[in-house]
Design a protein around this motif. Sequence first.
Motif, mmCIF file in Angstrom:
data_model
loop_
_atom_site.group_PDB
_atom_site.id
_atom_site.type_symbol
_atom_site.label_atom_id
_atom_site.label_comp_id
_atom_site.label_asym_id
_atom_site.label_seq_id
_atom_site.Cartn_x
_atom_site.Cartn_y
_atom_site.Cartn_z
ATOM 1 N N PRO A 1 -27.908 23.189 -13.378
ATOM 2 C CA PRO A 1 -27.188 24.460 -13.579
ATOM 3 C C PRO A 1 -27.780 25.233 -14.752
ATOM 4 C CG PRO A 1 -25.872 22.616 -14.388
ATOM 5 C CD PRO A 1 -27.113 22.020 -13.784
ATOM 6 N N CYS B 1 -24.525 19.507 -7.738
ATOM 7 C CA CYS B 1 -24.684 19.051 -9.129
ATOM 8 C C CYS B 1 -25.757 17.972 -9.216
ATOM 9 C CB CYS B 1 -23.378 18.500 -9.661
ATOM 10 S SG CYS B 1 -21.979 19.622 -9.490
ATOM 11 N N TYR C 1 -15.897 16.202 -11.612
ATOM 12 C CA TYR C 1 -15.858 17.364 -10.729
ATOM 13 C C TYR C 1 -17.190 17.581 -9.998
ATOM 14 C CZ TYR C 1 -12.284 17.815 -14.244
ATOM 15 O OH TYR C 1 -11.244 17.532 -15.092
ATOM 16 N N ALA C 2 -18.105 16.614 -10.097
ATOM 17 C CA ALA C 2 -19.447 16.779 -9.513
ATOM 18 C C ALA C 2 -19.389 16.854 -7.987
ATOM 19 C CB ALA C 2 -20.336 15.619 -9.936
ATOM 20 N N PHE D 1 -25.026 15.712 -16.603
ATOM 21 C CA PHE D 1 -23.695 15.123 -16.763
ATOM 22 C C PHE D 1 -23.120 14.616 -15.440
ATOM 23 C CE2 PHE D 1 -19.026 15.616 -17.761
ATOM 24 C CZ PHE D 1 -18.986 14.566 -18.673
ATOM 25 N N ALA D 2 -23.812 14.888 -14.329
ATOM 26 C CA ALA D 2 -23.264 14.579 -13.005
ATOM 27 C C ALA D 2 -22.810 13.120 -12.833
ATOM 28 C CB ALA D 2 -24.268 14.971 -11.922
ATOM 29 N N CYS E 1 -27.657 18.285 -12.670
ATOM 30 C CA CYS E 1 -26.933 18.369 -13.938
ATOM 31 C C CYS E 1 -26.968 16.998 -14.609
ATOM 32 C CB CYS E 1 -25.492 18.781 -13.654
ATOM 33 S SG CYS E 1 -24.438 18.666 -15.110
ATOM 34 N N CYS F 1 -19.408 13.035 -14.369
ATOM 35 C CA CYS F 1 -18.497 14.177 -14.242
ATOM 36 C C CYS F 1 -17.500 13.983 -13.101
ATOM 37 C CB CYS F 1 -19.299 15.447 -13.990
ATOM 38 S SG CYS F 1 -18.245 16.910 -13.882
ATOM 39 N N CYS G 1 -22.753 24.973 -15.925
ATOM 40 C CA CYS G 1 -21.924 24.230 -14.964
ATOM 41 C C CYS G 1 -21.829 25.028 -13.668
ATOM 42 C CB CYS G 1 -20.527 23.990 -15.535
ATOM 43 S SG CYS G 1 -19.429 23.173 -14.363
ATOM 44 N N HIS G 2 -22.165 24.388 -12.549
ATOM 45 C CA HIS G 2 -22.060 25.070 -11.251
ATOM 46 C C HIS G 2 -20.619 25.433 -10.921
ATOM 47 C CE1 HIS G 2 -26.189 24.469 -10.132
ATOM 48 N NE2 HIS G 2 -26.107 23.145 -10.244
ATOM 49 N N HIS G 3 -19.685 24.663 -11.448
ATOM 50 C CA HIS G 3 -18.300 24.836 -11.004
ATOM 51 C C HIS G 3 -17.389 25.427 -12.072
ATOM 52 C CE1 HIS G 3 -19.411 23.067 -7.281
ATOM 53 N NE2 HIS G 3 -19.721 21.889 -7.825
ATOM 54 N N HIS H 1 -16.952 23.624 -20.223
ATOM 55 C CA HIS H 1 -17.757 22.564 -19.613
ATOM 56 C C HIS H 1 -16.968 21.235 -19.558
ATOM 57 C CE1 HIS H 1 -21.105 19.865 -18.814
ATOM 58 N NE2 HIS H 1 -21.782 20.941 -18.437
ATOM 59 N N PRO H 2 -17.060 20.506 -18.451
ATOM 60 C CA PRO H 2 -16.335 19.233 -18.354
ATOM 61 C C PRO H 2 -16.701 18.226 -19.452
ATOM 62 C CG PRO H 2 -17.042 19.932 -16.178
ATOM 63 C CD PRO H 2 -17.675 20.885 -17.153
HETATM 64 FE FE1 SF4 Z 1 -19.891 18.536 -13.560
HETATM 65 FE FE2 SF4 Z 1 -21.349 19.727 -11.688
HETATM 66 FE FE3 SF4 Z 1 -20.488 21.123 -13.761
HETATM 67 FE FE4 SF4 Z 1 -22.397 19.291 -14.086
HETATM 68 S S1 SF4 Z 1 -22.563 21.166 -12.879
HETATM 69 S S2 SF4 Z 1 -20.635 19.597 -15.370
HETATM 70 S S3 SF4 Z 1 -21.732 17.729 -12.630
HETATM 71 S S4 SF4 Z 1 -19.226 20.170 -12.185
#
Ligand code: SF4
Length: 344
Positions: free
Chosen positions: A311, A306, A301-302, A295-296, A293, A299, A324-326, A249-250
């Motif tokens: 997620p 997100c 990487y959002a 954390f968006a 999310c 984040c 995390c979607h990514h 997770h980021p």
């Molecule tokens: Fe970052 Fe999106 Fe993963 Fe949340 S879901 S941690 S915003 S990449």
Amino acid sequence: MTTAHDTAPPLLSVRELDVRYRRRGGTTLRAADHVSVEVRAGETVGVVGESGSGKSTVARAALGLAPIHGGSVHVAGRDVTHLGTRGRRDLSRVMQVVFQDPNASLNPYLTVGRSLAEPLEVQGVRAGPARERQVAEALERVGLSSEAAARYPAQFSGGQKQRIAIARALIVNPQLVICDEAVSALDLSVQAQILNLLVELQHERQLSYLFISHDIEVVRYVSGRLYVMYLGQVMETGPTPRVTADPAHPYTQELLDSAPVADPRVQRRRHVLDQERRAAQASTLPAVGGAGCPFAPRCPYATEVCRTTRPPLAPTPDGGLVACHHFPGWKASRDAAHALIAAP
Ligand code: SF4
């Protein structure tokens, strides 16, 4: 491979915990949002996150001190969500807690010996030579002289007081100890001594720990499994060596990246790149209230999804979970950023 830990029933089982506090102005703070945490016999489980992540809410719920809106908390198979006085007394035989501030469990007007005798009294152990011997042995086991029993908490250093608090927690031979920021107020060298003491005691007594800290280095040192929390939700869980070496997770990556590094050049470059990434995110992605999310907003990487869709916790290849979607795609961007930081 299946271990004894995997098959034994959990000593602490928190399922889908939902804790809400009403704030002034009528709004509600969701301190724990469908949080599930498990501790099995003999293991140390870490919970890490910054202030407001909900990690101490898990401890308070286990101790019956949080307003539980939904979900369940079981200790040694017993539902502890609605305990009376007697139930709490029985629970204290199984589970004890060590807080960040040892003064929370040591009455300044009582001698250390009296403070240590209190939990024994609650369990029906009468005053007398046998109880005094138990107190003396508990003090000696945490590295203090039995003569400490006659002195008052103010006569000890912070590290010594935390040793006394540990002795008090362990004197009734619990199976599970919750350490809530137990070393956070101590100097680094004293921190290491207390952590080593806790590890030794665990091996001696087959203790289980739920180890809560804002410091990922501390939980990396003591725990075998780790939960990473952010704004009342679990972001990631898995075996501690994997979570800290290769986070899924980021947010976990951010916690690791914020640990200080020796090279000031790397530290500076890391800071500049971080600022640039955040500025880029803030300018391209609109905030959407609470749906996506958590954390968006922070984040690097959002993407749009997100911001709009929460997620779910999904399995990682090592049996952990990540929200995390990514995942795992974000790691390619992280590796590129790390290469830039490390470049000569
Ligand atoms: Fe970052 Fe999106 Fe993963 Fe949340 S879901 S941690 S915003 S990449």
